[in-house]
Design a protein around this motif. Sequence first.
Motif, PDB file in Angstrom:
ATOM      1  N   GLY A   7       0.838  -1.199   0.000  1.00  0.00           N
ATOM      2  CA  GLY A   7       0.000   0.000   0.000  1.00  0.00           C
ATOM      3  C   GLY A   7       0.868   1.242   0.000  1.00  0.00           C
ATOM      4  O   GLY A   7       2.062   1.178  -0.296  1.00  0.00           O
ATOM      5  N   HIS A   8       0.262   2.382   0.361  1.00  0.00           N
ATOM      6  CA  HIS A   8       1.028   3.647   0.318  1.00  0.00           C
ATOM      7  C   HIS A   8       1.403   4.144   1.704  1.00  0.00           C
ATOM      8  O   HIS A   8       2.038   5.172   1.842  1.00  0.00           O
ATOM      9  CB  HIS A   8       0.198   4.728  -0.382  1.00  0.00           C
ATOM     10  N   ARG A   9       0.963   3.421   2.736  1.00  0.00           N
ATOM     11  CA  ARG A   9       1.151   3.926   4.089  1.00  0.00           C
ATOM     12  C   ARG A   9       1.964   2.970   4.970  1.00  0.00           C
ATOM     13  O   ARG A   9       1.739   2.859   6.163  1.00  0.00           O
ATOM     14  CB  ARG A   9      -0.224   4.197   4.729  1.00  0.00           C
ATOM     15  N   GLY A  10       2.905   2.292   4.338  1.00  0.00           N
ATOM     16  CA  GLY A  10       3.760   1.373   5.076  1.00  0.00           C
ATOM     17  C   GLY A  10       4.966   2.067   5.677  1.00  0.00           C
ATOM     18  O   GLY A  10       5.306   3.200   5.313  1.00  0.00           O
ATOM     19  N   THR A  11       5.632   1.379   6.597  1.00  0.00           N
ATOM     20  CA  THR A  11       6.859   1.896   7.206  1.00  0.00           C
ATOM     21  C   THR A  11       8.076   1.299   6.501  1.00  0.00           C
ATOM     22  O   THR A  11       9.180   1.820   6.609  1.00  0.00           O
ATOM     23  CB  THR A  11       6.941   1.492   8.694  1.00  0.00           C
ATOM     24  N   VAL A  12       7.867   0.182   5.817  1.00  0.00           N
ATOM     25  CA  VAL A  12       8.960  -0.496   5.123  1.00  0.00           C
ATOM     26  C   VAL A  12       8.812  -0.269   3.623  1.00  0.00           C
ATOM     27  O   VAL A  12       7.738  -0.477   3.061  1.00  0.00           O
ATOM     28  CB  VAL A  12       8.950  -2.026   5.431  1.00  0.00           C
TER      29      VAL A  12
END
Length: 323
Positions: A7-12
């Motif tokens: 997705g667009h809201r990951g930390t990795v």
Amino acid sequence: MASIWVGHRGTVRDYSGFSPSVDAEVIRKAIRGIGTDEKTLISVLTERSNAQRQLIVKEYQAAYGKALKDDLKGDLSGNFEYLMVALVTPPAVFDAKQLKKSMKGTGTNENALIEILTTRTSRQLKEISQAYYTVYKKSLGDDISSETSGDFRKALLTLADGRRDESLKVDEHLAKKDAQILYNAGENRWGTDEDKFTEILCLRSFPQLKLTFDEYRNISKKDIVDSIKGELSGHFEDLLLAIVHCARNMPAFLAGRLHQALKGAGTDEFTLNRIMVSRSEIDLLDIRAEFKKHYGYSLYSAIKSDTSGNYEITLLKICGGDD
């Protein structure tokens, strides 16, 4: 081709300047040396995307004739081992294994089944079903059928089929119609028609359900959550409430699951590992924001106070920052 697991809201994120052969060699040295160099393992594996880790796994096998996950298992232990192995597992296989674990042995972990089957997209669920069959030579549906019963079973099977509508378009007329059906199936009759709840909540898109729940409030002067609590019970009730929560705000639902896993005595590592790994490239930033908003402290600080050692270090790297 954009992965259905990103997705667009990951930390990795993808690591720029990525070289699978360099990483495979660095990992091999970290494992082979006298005493394992955990710090190196952690920094390489948490700073690569899952797609990149799969390329490292391939390279590692080709260069050293061994499965990276087996070498990690042989060298690490406990929760740290589980987490590192999870990181090198393809997402669909990881979810398939989590589902299997939820149904294995005595007692079924209904909360884990609910969480996985309500938060994955239809396309993800189709891949998970395929992975499940590949790994276990049994269909996911058959295992769900033998481990659960009644309306709960029916709803889980409907979800596992991956037939939820994924379109973002909403149909106001359908929302009004469905809201009336739900009202007639519950509040407005003696006894409850559970099948109608299953059909609408397990097959309509989340944006469509959001609108339906607004319409429902107009008709019944009650929130759908209160109606479900009043009309239904047990795991079936838990499942439908999870769907409502996900339709309205999935990151908040998952933040709630993390909060449960981290509060009180003892940590639920099974849930903690699953959410941190499976959402790290999708919406972990949003989950972090919801966690802070609802509980007044950061997910980072909750992990820090509840875990230790290399396990803690790895989780904090995945978490990606304090809020």
